[in-house]
Scaffold this motif. Structure first.
Motif, PDB file in Angstrom:
ATOM      1  N   PRO A 140      45.968  35.417  27.928  1.00  0.00           N
ATOM      2  CA  PRO A 140      45.169  34.912  29.052  1.00  0.00           C
ATOM      3  C   PRO A 140      45.990  34.068  30.036  1.00  0.00           C
ATOM      4  N   ILE A 141      46.940  33.325  29.515  1.00  0.00           N
ATOM      5  CA  ILE A 141      47.802  32.513  30.379  1.00  0.00           C
ATOM      6  C   ILE A 141      48.690  33.428  31.224  1.00  0.00           C
ATOM      7  N   TYR A 142      49.219  34.480  30.620  1.00  0.00           N
ATOM      8  CA  TYR A 142      50.005  35.471  31.353  1.00  0.00           C
ATOM      9  C   TYR A 142      49.154  36.084  32.472  1.00  0.00           C
ATOM     10  N   ASN A 143      47.926  36.454  32.129  1.00  0.00           N
ATOM     11  CA  ASN A 143      47.036  37.094  33.096  1.00  0.00           C
ATOM     12  C   ASN A 143      46.647  36.162  34.233  1.00  0.00           C
ATOM     13  N   GLU A 144      46.807  34.863  34.049  1.00  0.00           N
ATOM     14  CA  GLU A 144      46.577  33.886  35.112  1.00  0.00           C
ATOM     15  C   GLU A 144      47.809  33.735  36.010  1.00  0.00           C
ATOM     16  N   GLY A 145      48.873  34.437  35.673  1.00  0.00           N
ATOM     17  CA  GLY A 145      50.077  34.377  36.485  1.00  0.00           C
ATOM     18  C   GLY A 145      51.126  33.405  35.980  1.00  0.00           C
ATOM     19  N   LEU A 146      50.878  32.775  34.845  1.00  0.00           N
ATOM     20  CA  LEU A 146      51.816  31.801  34.281  1.00  0.00           C
ATOM     21  C   LEU A 146      52.711  32.487  33.240  1.00  0.00           C
ATOM     22  N   HIS A 147      53.595  33.345  33.713  1.00  0.00           N
ATOM     23  CA  HIS A 147      54.401  34.168  32.826  1.00  0.00           C
ATOM     24  C   HIS A 147      55.375  33.355  31.987  1.00  0.00           C
ATOM     25  N   MET A 148      55.970  32.319  32.562  1.00  0.00           N
ATOM     26  CA  MET A 148      56.890  31.486  31.786  1.00  0.00           C
ATOM     27  C   MET A 148      56.139  30.738  30.696  1.00  0.00           C
ATOM     28  N   ALA A 149      54.957  30.265  30.985  1.00  0.00           N
ATOM     29  CA  ALA A 149      54.161  29.566  29.970  1.00  0.00           C
ATOM     30  C   ALA A 149      53.826  30.505  28.823  1.00  0.00           C
ATOM     31  N   CYS A 150      53.447  31.728  29.149  1.00  0.00           N
ATOM     32  CA  CYS A 150      53.173  32.734  28.115  1.00  0.00           C
ATOM     33  C   CYS A 150      54.426  32.979  27.285  1.00  0.00           C
ATOM     34  N   TYR A 151      55.556  33.164  27.960  1.00  0.00           N
ATOM     35  CA  TYR A 151      56.814  33.372  27.243  1.00  0.00           C
ATOM     36  C   TYR A 151      57.114  32.218  26.298  1.00  0.00           C
ATOM     37  N   ARG A 152      56.909  30.992  26.736  1.00  0.00           N
ATOM     38  CA  ARG A 152      57.199  29.832  25.885  1.00  0.00           C
ATOM     39  C   ARG A 152      56.311  29.816  24.644  1.00  0.00           C
ATOM     40  N   ILE A 153      55.054  30.203  24.789  1.00  0.00           N
ATOM     41  CA  ILE A 153      54.160  30.298  23.622  1.00  0.00           C
ATOM     42  C   ILE A 153      54.693  31.357  22.658  1.00  0.00           C
ATOM     43  N   TYR A 154      55.050  32.521  23.201  1.00  0.00           N
ATOM     44  CA  TYR A 154      55.576  33.597  22.354  1.00  0.00           C
ATOM     45  C   TYR A 154      56.903  33.188  21.704  1.00  0.00           C
ATOM     46  N   GLU A 155      57.762  32.561  22.498  1.00  0.00           N
ATOM     47  CA  GLU A 155      59.058  32.133  21.964  1.00  0.00           C
ATOM     48  C   GLU A 155      58.855  31.129  20.831  1.00  0.00           C
ATOM     49  N   TRP A 156      57.975  30.169  21.050  1.00  0.00           N
ATOM     50  CA  TRP A 156      57.726  29.163  20.017  1.00  0.00           C
ATOM     51  C   TRP A 156      57.202  29.828  18.746  1.00  0.00           C
ATOM     52  N   ALA A 157      56.284  30.759  18.899  1.00  0.00           N
ATOM     53  CA  ALA A 157      55.743  31.462  17.734  1.00  0.00           C
ATOM     54  C   ALA A 157      56.854  32.232  17.017  1.00  0.00           C
ATOM     55  N   GLY A 158      57.747  32.840  17.780  1.00  0.00           N
ATOM     56  CA  GLY A 158      58.874  33.550  17.177  1.00  0.00           C
ATOM     57  C   GLY A 158      59.764  32.622  16.371  1.00  0.00           C
ATOM     58  N   TYR A 159      60.085  31.465  16.944  1.00  0.00           N
ATOM     59  CA  TYR A 159      60.886  30.480  16.211  1.00  0.00           C
ATOM     60  C   TYR A 159      60.147  29.968  14.973  1.00  0.00           C
ATOM     61  N   LYS A 160      58.868  29.773  15.089  1.00  0.00           N
ATOM     62  CA  LYS A 160      58.067  29.294  13.957  1.00  0.00           C
ATOM     63  C   LYS A 160      58.133  30.306  12.808  1.00  0.00           C
ATOM     64  N   ILE A 161      57.974  31.581  13.131  1.00  0.00           N
ATOM     65  CA  ILE A 161      58.043  32.636  12.111  1.00  0.00           C
ATOM     66  C   ILE A 161      59.430  32.670  11.485  1.00  0.00           C
ATOM     67  N   LEU A 162      60.458  32.594  12.310  1.00  0.00           N
ATOM     68  CA  LEU A 162      61.826  32.615  11.780  1.00  0.00           C
ATOM     69  C   LEU A 162      62.074  31.430  10.858  1.00  0.00           C
ATOM     70  N   TYR A 163      61.625  30.258  11.256  1.00  0.00           N
ATOM     71  CA  TYR A 163      61.829  29.052  10.461  1.00  0.00           C
ATOM     72  C   TYR A 163      61.110  29.147   9.120  1.00  0.00           C
ATOM     73  N   LEU A 164      59.860  29.572   9.161  1.00  0.00           N
ATOM     74  CA  LEU A 164      59.051  29.596   7.935  1.00  0.00           C
ATOM     75  C   LEU A 164      59.318  30.806   7.040  1.00  0.00           C
ATOM     76  N   TYR A 165      59.543  31.984   7.642  1.00  0.00           N
ATOM     77  CA  TYR A 165      59.553  33.220   6.846  1.00  0.00           C
ATOM     78  C   TYR A 165      60.761  34.112   7.091  1.00  0.00           C
ATOM     79  N   GLY A 166      61.702  33.686   7.913  1.00  0.00           N
ATOM     80  CA  GLY A 166      62.845  34.534   8.233  1.00  0.00           C
ATOM     81  C   GLY A 166      63.619  34.996   7.024  1.00  0.00           C
ATOM     82  N   LYS A 167      63.867  34.114   6.098  1.00  0.00           N
ATOM     83  CA  LYS A 167      64.646  34.473   4.901  1.00  0.00           C
ATOM     84  C   LYS A 167      63.883  35.441   4.004  1.00  0.00           C
ATOM     85  N   ASP A 168      62.550  35.375   4.037  1.00  0.00           N
ATOM     86  CA  ASP A 168      61.721  36.245   3.204  1.00  0.00           C
ATOM     87  C   ASP A 168      61.501  37.618   3.817  1.00  0.00           C
TER      88      ASP A 168
END
Length: 145
Positions: A63-91
């Motif tokens: 929804p944030i992307y669809n509002e035109g805030l593409h960098m904000a959307c990217y930051r949410i996705y990036e943070w989620a990616g880092y969170k997954i890597l931190y918690l479950y990357g080794k698994d």
């Protein structure tokens, strides 16, 4: 700051808070397992947790992307990616490779739109769903963006 800019900033702050709060306090297997496809790579023992983080990021970021805030959307996705890597990357080595590649590429000389879509395509690959770039007719478009 104009009123719409302030509103969008507050929306982003609220979305990030919900994402952080939701993931930090989430219990595993909240979603209905019967309707889930076995889509996170087989080498991952944390399928439910990974899918939950990705789906929460998409539900906040699209929804944030669809509002035109593409960098904000990217930051949410990036943070989620880092969170997954931190918690479950080794698994989850297959998923780890997909996310690391997407994050590394997103740090290149790309537009905000390209960065958001790069992360979204990585998430969709992990989830085993095609990347949807336009709203289907008469369907929910919450996964757009």
């Amino acid at each position: 700051m104009q009123a719409p800019t302030v509103f969008r900033s507050l929306l982003l702050i609220g979305a990030m808070f919900l994402l952080f709060q939701g993931i930090a306090s989430a219990s595993p297997a909240v979603a209905d397992r019967a309707t889930k496809m076995d889509t996170v790579p087989a080498d991952c023992g944390k399928k439910d947790e990974v899918e939950k983080i990705i789906n929460e990021a998409i539900s906040l970021g699209a929804p944030i992307y669809n509002e035109g805030l593409h960098m904000a959307c990217y930051r949410i996705y990036e943070w989620a990616g880092y969170k997954i890597l931190y918690l479950y990357g080794k698994d989850c080595p297959g998923m780890e490779k997909t996310l690391r590649t997407a994050i590394e590429r997103s740090h290149g000389d790309l537009s905000d739109t390209e960065k958001a879509w790069l992360m979204r395509m990585a998430f969709d690959k992990i989830l085993g769903v095609p990347t949807q770039t336009s709203a289907p007719a008469k369907e929910d478009n919450s996964r757009k963006g």
